[in-house]
Scaffold this active site. Structure first.
Site, mmCIF file in Angstrom:
data_model
loop_
_atom_site.group_PDB
_atom_site.id
_atom_site.type_symbol
_atom_site.label_atom_id
_atom_site.label_comp_id
_atom_site.label_asym_id
_atom_site.label_seq_id
_atom_site.Cartn_x
_atom_site.Cartn_y
_atom_site.Cartn_z
ATOM 1 N N ASP A 204 0.814 -1.217 0.000
ATOM 2 C CA ASP A 204 0.000 0.000 0.000
ATOM 3 C C ASP A 204 0.845 1.264 0.000
ATOM 4 O O ASP A 204 0.317 2.366 -0.162
ATOM 5 C CB ASP A 204 -0.949 -0.012 1.206
ATOM 6 C CG ASP A 204 -2.110 0.957 1.045
ATOM 7 O OD1 ASP A 204 -2.543 1.184 -0.089
ATOM 8 O OD2 ASP A 204 -2.591 1.496 2.062
ATOM 9 N N SER A 228 -7.192 5.078 -0.217
ATOM 10 C CA SER A 228 -7.373 3.860 -1.000
ATOM 11 C C SER A 228 -8.857 3.533 -1.102
ATOM 12 O O SER A 228 -9.607 3.665 -0.126
ATOM 13 C CB SER A 228 -6.639 2.688 -0.343
ATOM 14 O OG SER A 228 -5.264 2.964 -0.210
ATOM 15 N N GLN A 278 -4.505 -1.063 -7.644
ATOM 16 C CA GLN A 278 -5.207 -0.238 -6.663
ATOM 17 C C GLN A 278 -5.869 0.940 -7.355
ATOM 18 O O GLN A 278 -5.322 1.514 -8.303
ATOM 19 C CB GLN A 278 -4.270 0.310 -5.586
ATOM 20 C CG GLN A 278 -5.012 1.071 -4.480
ATOM 21 C CD GLN A 278 -4.080 1.705 -3.469
ATOM 22 O OE1 GLN A 278 -3.682 2.836 -3.616
ATOM 23 N NE2 GLN A 278 -3.754 0.944 -2.432
#
Length: 286
Positions: A204, A228, A278
């Site tokens: 991440d 996110s 993502q």
């Protein structure tokens, strides 16, 4: 968190019953639960309900609400299917009874089969690069706000070595490509399931930033809200998270205040160990 052992403790959840687990929060300086923490903890919860002969090969997650740092997170695991080769689990993370995150993961026994992969990019080796903290010093005069924010939020549990110079990458508009070497800050000896959970945590970092690179002069860190939205990982091959891994990232698209990024993670010998996607929010604040 001061050490990789602290991070392993954070990811390792407290068991309530066979399908319910509770985790604490890394006190992220930006004031919300870090997405990588929930990715790692949710995979840990799912692993507790899967036979030992099955390993995660993919996970797909949605971030629903921003997590409150002051409230522990409860992870509820649903056994969707146990087959001879595959097992599927669904995990819902909750605070105060409200879902803040959900994830589906698939596990498989090891099998023999055909094998191919793309090649690792030809980039500078980590031995010849400065760490991200050393590179950040160049930004102190160029962009004091970004310098202070990144210095404050930089993890102590991992070491990063950017291939592209941060002083140019983060202050000027440029192409949506980003290459980052990374490894744990200290060697560890843990099994593949925990290494996957740590990689989920680490995946991440930097990937949403990649979607902002063509727009850095407009999307200054102090004028943009980043978060996110969803995140997916495919685990292809075994790896050693204590050795250098190359995270190659690109962003094919940004639109509707959302940025989409893809990542390929290689080990130092060029083996493709994981793929990541993502989409995240990049909203200019008024």
């Amino acid at each position: 968190m001061n050490s990789i052992e602290d991070l392993i403790d954070l990811i390792s959840l407290e068991r309530v019953d066979d399908t319910t687990y509770v985790g604490q929060n890394y006190q992220a300086p930006w004031g919300r639960v870090f997405g990588g923490q929930v990715l790692g903890q949710s995979l840990h919860a799912a692993y507790q309900t899967v036979p030992d002969n099955k390993l995660a090969h993919s996970m797909h997650a949605y971030f629903i609400l921003g997590g409150d740092l002051s409230i522990p997170i409860t992870y509820e695991v649903e056994n969707i299917r146990d087959g001879g080769s595959f097992a599927t689990r669904r995990v819902v993370a909750k605070q105060d009874g409200k879902a803040i995150f959900n994830m589906a993961a698939s596990f498989q026994v090891k099998e023999e089969g055909e094998d191919h992969q793309i090649s690792i990019p030809n980039v500078i080796t980590p031995k010849k690069l400065l760490s991200s903290l050393d590179q950040l010093k160049e930004m102190e005069q160029i962009d004091p706000y970004t310098y202070k924010f990144l210095q404050l939020t930089h993890p102590t549990t991992f070491e990063f070595k950017p291939v592209e110079r941060l002083s140019a990458l983060l202050t000027k508009n440029g192409p949506p490509f980003n290459h980052m070497w990374m490894r744990t800050a200290a060697p560890i000896s843990v099994g593949l399931p925990m290494q996957q959970q740590l990689l989920a945590y680490m995946s991440d970092y930097n990937i949403l930033t990649t979607a902002s690179l063509p727009h850095r002069e407009k999307l200054r860190a102090d004028k943009t809200f980043y978060a996110s939205i969803d995140h997916a990982i495919w685990f292809h091959r075994d790896f050693n998270i204590s050795d250098w891994l190359l995270y190659t990232m690109d962003s094919p698209s940004a639109s509707n205040a959302r940025g989409f990024s893809r990542g390929s993670i290689f080990d130092r010998k060029g083996k493709l160990i994981a793929s990541v996607t993502q989409e995240g929010l990049m909203r200019k604040m008024k």
